[in-house]
Each structure stands twice: as C-alpha cells, then as structure tokens.
Design a protein around this motif. Structure first.
Motif: not given
Length: 392
Positions: A267-273, A327-332
C-alpha cells in the motif's frame, strides 16, 4: 500492526526432530514467551511448504525424501503481511525478507553439518549465499553452527566479543571466524556478557557430559545496533540437548514503519488526482472506458464473493480507472504564469535528469517564478491605485 511497539523477540532452537508432541510443546513456549519469530533447526520434516498454524505461519524447508535435517521459520500472523519473500534453499538453509519503509531485514535460519568433511564445502556455499544479500540491507543469521570459538581469538577478530566461554576453537569455529571476518559480520551472542554461565552455554553433550556454545545469532554491523540483548533461556525446558536462545531487537520507530500488503501489493500513498479534468470530454470518455474494462473481470465472480471483498474490488475498479485516466492535481498559486506551470510540469513528468540538466531547469523555474510574483504584485498595486483614483 496491532499494538506493535517497534520491538521483536526472535528465538533459535535445535529441536532434534519436531514430532507432534514436541511441536505442541513448542507452541506453548511460543505463546508463553510471546515470540514473534522462531528459527527451528533439525525438524526432520520433508518438502518445502507453508503451514497455517494457530497464531503463526510456518515456513518449512526440507528434502523430498526422508530428511534428517530440515529448517523452519515460524512467524506471528500479525507480522505475516510484512514478509515479502521466503527462500527455502535446502534442508539446511532458509530465509525470509521483512520489508520496512526505510530498511529491509533478512533473517536466515541455518543448520551446519556436524561432520568435519562436510563443513568446508558448506561454508563455501554459505559464503556465496550470504553475498547475494545487498550490503545496504540488514542481516540476521540464526541457527546451530556446530562451531566453537575460543575466547583467545578476541584480540584478532572484531567479529567476536568477550561473552564466549569455549576453551578451544574447533575446525568449525575457525571457518566461522574466517567467514565473519570476510563478510564483516558479528557473532552477536559473544557481545553480551552474563554472570550466570547458564545464559551463555547452548548445548549439552551427553557423551562428554560437558556444556558448550555452538548456537549463535550472527548479524552485520547495522543490525548489531538494533540488538539489545541475547541470552540462553536455561529455565525454559524443551525435550532437546540444545537450549533456546532469545534475541531481543528494538528498532528505531522512525524507520520501523512497515508496508503492510494487501492482495500481494504494497500500500502506498496515492497521488492527488485532478477531478475537474472530467469536464474534458476525451478524459471523461477514457475514464468510463477504464471502468468498463476493469469491471468485466469481476462480473462473473460477484455471486461467490463476500460483501467485504466485493466492496474492495469495486473500490479498486474506480481507483485504477482514475489513476490511468486522470492527470495529477497540481496546486499552483494564482500568480504563477502558464509558462512557469509548463516548466514545472515538464520537470515533474519527465523522470530523472542528470545533475547539470536538473540544476539548469530549476534555476530557470526560480527566475521565472520571481518574475511572475513581482509582476503579480505590481498589477495588484496598479489596481489598488486606480481604484483610489476613481473614487477621487
């Protein structure tokens, strides 16, 4: 793991055959002492197999025919999820690999031949086998080595401590010290002194009516710092001429964070989508397609599955579809320009760069981010100034 405190209790014992009566006796000892891992030699069991016992999983390594050796490892069931590999080499050697987030602990169970003519080739084989483990991983070897190392060798070997009471080294002892010196291993028993000699001697010879130390825990340098104490449990009775050796390991809680496994996958941490990407027609179509493809695998099995398993499979269908299509979520921050966002996206999504190439891109990003922030502040100041001018 339930109520896990970052410590392990590991024992080693030559059982001199593990029949039904002895196995029942061993189970009582394991439960009474709250043993986490037990390395047993001379089980006299055939075949390499995995047996599900009450509270423990047993991994046995033996021959296909009648076996006068046999080694096995018993592991508490609440630890079994962290065991990534069992290697049943032969009737004298087996090992398990315990996966942690920052470290890997390899535990090897060994039964070395008594016959001197067999010792030399076995130590050559053992040298080759132990060399297969990466140096960065922790290594702990337990077992009946049928080897005596004498106290006088302490000055010549950093692998040996002062906690040995053998009067004279035999051929097995010299071969063992040579192996430890070559692989930079420590005979951990000998680094713990006890006033009571019964906590050091491991074997009683009925032929010569003498006690000696021939069973050991051996480890590499990094594992030595984890071991807090090793002693012989002379008060614990078992139907064998060998005594139980108890090894207490306390691991730094900062690194003892094991990856528990589910269905064979860690189990690994899932990236925010980026869920808002579903507004794009193409991405939404791909997402629905992934759900349909994954759900076909479980349609025929739904009637035979329990409610918990059905829920896990349903959750995995949607998670896998999202991971493959969104796609992965990028909080800019809002003040970052599209040009800088593209630079960051290219760096994140392009894998590993060589050092000079990465430094060049990072410097370029830093320069453009400072420019964007400065332009953002200037524009805000202009807006505020214009608003005051309009009010006047």
């Amino acid at each position: 793991m339930n109520n896990f405190s970052g410590s392990l209790r590991i024992i080693s014992l030559n059982a001199r055959s593990l029949n039904n009566n002895k196995f029942a006796q061993l189970r009582i000892i394991l439960d009474t002492l709250a043993v986490d891992i037990a390395c047993i030699q001379e089980t006299h069991w055939i075949d390499t197999c995995k047996i599900n016992c009450k509270g423990y999983l047993l991994f046995n390594s033996g021959e296909t025919e009648k076996n006068w050796c046999g080694v096995c490892i018993l592991i508490k069931k609440n630890l079994s999820g962290y065991i990534s590999k069992f290697d049943g080499v032969n009737s004298r050697v087996c090992s398990i690999k315990v996966n942690m987030r920052c470290k890997t602990l390899n535990i090897v169970n060994i039964y070395i031949p008594v016959n001197y003519t067999e010792k030399q080739p076995f130590f050559i084989f053992l040298d080759e086998y132990l060399n297969k483990f990466p140096k960065r991983e922790n290594l702990l070897i337990a077992g009946d080595f049928n080897a005596k190392v004498e106290k006088i060798d302490i000055k010549n070997h950093i692998s040996l401590g002062s906690g040995t009471l053998n009067i004279k080294s035999d051929i097995g002892g010299k071969l063992l010290l040579k192996l430890c010196h070559k692989l930079d291993l420590r005979i951990a028993n000998t680094f713990f002194e006890h006033s009571d000699k019964r906590e050091i001697y491991t074997y009683f010879s009925q032929t010569y009516n003498t006690w000696s130390q021939i069973d050991y825990f051996i480890c590499n340098r990094s594992t030595m710092s984890w071991i807090k104490n090793i002693k012989v449990l002379h008060q614990v009775l078992f139907n064998s001429d060998h005594k139980i050796i108890d090894c207490s390991i306390v691991i730094d809680p900062k690194i003892w964070h094991m990856r528990k496994k589910r269905n064979g996958k860690s189990l690994s941490k899932r990236p925010k989508l980026d869920i808002e990407a579903l507004n794009d027609h193409n991405i939404k179509t791909e997402y629905i397609k992934q759900i349909r493809n994954n759900s076909h695998k479980f349609i025929d099995q739904t009637n035979n599955l329990s409610s918990d398993t059905l829920w896990e499979n349903t959750r995995d269908i949607f998670n896998n579809a999202a991971s493959n299509s969104l796609p992965a979520k990028m909080n800019y921050p809002d003040w970052i320009s599209i040009e800088s966002k593209n630079l960051i996206s290219n760096l994140v999504g392009s894998g590993h760069y060589r050092r000079n190439r990465a430094m060049y891109i990072l410097n370029d990003i830093s320069h453009k981010l400072r420019r964007d922030k400065r332009k953002f502040l200037e524009d805000r100041a202009t807006e505020i100034s214009n608003s005051f001018s309009a009010n006047d």
